[in-house]
Design a protein around this motif. Structure first.
Motif, PDB file in Angstrom:
ATOM      1  N   ALA A  80       0.870  -1.188   0.000  1.00 51.71           N
ATOM      2  CA  ALA A  80       0.000   0.000   0.000  1.00 51.71           C
ATOM      3  C   ALA A  80       0.902   1.232   0.000  1.00 51.71           C
ATOM      4  N   ARG A  81       0.312   2.396  -0.214  1.00 52.65           N
ATOM      5  CA  ARG A  81       1.037   3.666  -0.136  1.00 52.65           C
ATOM      6  C   ARG A  81       0.674   4.328   1.186  1.00 52.65           C
ATOM      7  N   SER A 107      -2.942   4.613   2.596  1.00 52.40           N
ATOM      8  CA  SER A 107      -3.945   4.639   1.518  1.00 52.40           C
ATOM      9  C   SER A 107      -3.917   3.286   0.818  1.00 52.40           C
ATOM     10  N   PRO A 108      -4.768   2.345   1.244  1.00 50.82           N
ATOM     11  CA  PRO A 108      -4.764   1.024   0.602  1.00 50.82           C
ATOM     12  C   PRO A 108      -5.305   1.118  -0.821  1.00 50.82           C
ATOM     13  N   PRO A 109      -4.962   0.152  -1.687  1.00 53.04           N
ATOM     14  CA  PRO A 109      -5.466   0.180  -3.065  1.00 53.04           C
ATOM     15  C   PRO A 109      -6.996   0.217  -3.123  1.00 53.04           C
ATOM     16  N   ALA A 110      -7.643  -0.459  -2.185  1.00 51.11           N
ATOM     17  CA  ALA A 110      -9.099  -0.445  -2.121  1.00 51.11           C
ATOM     18  C   ALA A 110      -9.505  -0.052  -0.701  1.00 51.11           C
ATOM     19  N   VAL A 138       4.448   0.848   1.882  1.00 52.15           N
ATOM     20  CA  VAL A 138       4.352   0.086   3.123  1.00 52.15           C
ATOM     21  C   VAL A 138       3.766  -1.284   2.826  1.00 52.15           C
ATOM     22  N   MET A 139       3.918  -2.178   3.775  1.00 48.68           N
ATOM     23  CA  MET A 139       3.268  -3.483   3.711  1.00 48.68           C
ATOM     24  C   MET A 139       2.266  -3.538   4.858  1.00 48.68           C
ATOM     25  N   VAL A 140       1.047  -3.975   4.559  1.00 50.42           N
ATOM     26  CA  VAL A 140      -0.050  -4.002   5.528  1.00 50.42           C
ATOM     27  C   VAL A 140      -0.336  -5.451   5.911  1.00 50.42           C
ATOM     28  N   ASP A 141      -0.501  -5.684   7.206  1.00 55.54           N
ATOM     29  CA  ASP A 141      -0.846  -7.015   7.708  1.00 55.54           C
ATOM     30  C   ASP A 141      -2.249  -7.357   7.217  1.00 55.54           C
ATOM     31  N   PRO A 142      -2.423  -8.467   6.487  1.00 55.60           N
ATOM     32  CA  PRO A 142      -3.758  -8.815   5.976  1.00 55.60           C
ATOM     33  C   PRO A 142      -4.770  -9.120   7.088  1.00 55.60           C
ATOM     34  N   ASP A 143      -4.296  -9.532   8.264  1.00 57.16           N
ATOM     35  CA  ASP A 143      -5.190  -9.855   9.375  1.00 57.16           C
ATOM     36  C   ASP A 143      -5.528  -8.641  10.237  1.00 57.16           C
ATOM     37  N   ASP A 144      -4.640  -7.630  10.248  1.00 49.19           N
ATOM     38  CA  ASP A 144      -4.836  -6.432  11.074  1.00 49.19           C
ATOM     39  C   ASP A 144      -4.282  -5.231  10.309  1.00 49.19           C
ATOM     40  N   PRO A 145      -5.121  -4.531   9.538  1.00 49.46           N
ATOM     41  CA  PRO A 145      -4.638  -3.425   8.697  1.00 49.46           C
ATOM     42  C   PRO A 145      -3.952  -2.287   9.466  1.00 49.46           C
ATOM     43  N   ALA A 146      -4.153  -2.203  10.775  1.00 47.06           N
ATOM     44  CA  ALA A 146      -3.472  -1.158  11.548  1.00 47.06           C
ATOM     45  C   ALA A 146      -1.987  -1.467  11.712  1.00 47.06           C
ATOM     46  N   ARG A 147      -1.581  -2.696  11.464  1.00 45.09           N
ATOM     47  CA  ARG A 147      -0.166  -3.079  11.559  1.00 45.09           C
ATOM     48  C   ARG A 147       0.473  -2.954  10.187  1.00 45.09           C
TER      49      ARG A 147
END
Length: 161
Positions: A80-81, A107-110, A138-147
């Motif tokens: 993500a950005r 800002s995730p892609p979706a 950045v890389m976003v945790d798929p289970d917890d987007p806050a991480r």
């Protein structure tokens, strides 16, 4: 803690991990052998030295947990950005990298942008590209987007373009 063990090994390197575990164990053995003349004293010294060693190793791994978690997310996360809102150095250095605390707007892609925070290793030579207002990968945790974790290698390549 155990799920992060392979990532601690990558942060410290094999020799660093061995050092973190074996040197304190060697110290406990030396202290116990010095006090071996009196079994009660030897037992008390061994317990105290073992407790101190466990606390020291635990503290060291706790301080490096953000770096190990960052490596886990870099491996398993989704790209993500993000915009850097604030950043501060923690005072911890691992090799040639600094441990930096970030506050980001991801800002995730979706989906809608959201606030997140992370603490991650940044190569000392790449620290200049990380400044408030900068857009980074950045890389976003798929289970917890806050991480999230920053991606210094990709950001460095983008800065060189």
């Amino acid at each position: 803690m155990l799920r992060l063990l392979p990532y601690y090994a990558r942060v410290l390197g094999l020799m660093g991990l061995v050092t973190v575990v074996l040197i304190p164990c060697g110290l406990v053995g030396m202290i116990a052998s010095v006090a071996a003349d009196d079994p009660a004293t030897a037992a008390a010294v061994t317990v105290l030295a073992g407790g101190f060693t466990a606390a020291m190793v635990g503290y060291f791994l706790w301080r490096l947990r953000p770096a190990a978690e960052g490596l886990r997310l870099a491996t398993l996360g989704r790209p993500a950005r993000a915009r850097i809102d604030t950043m501060e150095e923690t005072g911890v250095t691992v090799g040639t990298s600094l441990l930096v605390r970030f506050r980001l707007t991801v800002s995730p892609p979706a989906g809608l942008p959201y606030a997140a925070a992370c603490t991650d290793l940044v190569p000392r030579l790449a620290i200049g590209q990380f400044r408030p207002g900068a857009e980074i990968e950045v890389m976003v945790d798929p289970d917890d987007p806050a991480r999230v974790t920053v991606r210094p290698a990709e950001n460095q390549a983008r800065a060189d373009e």
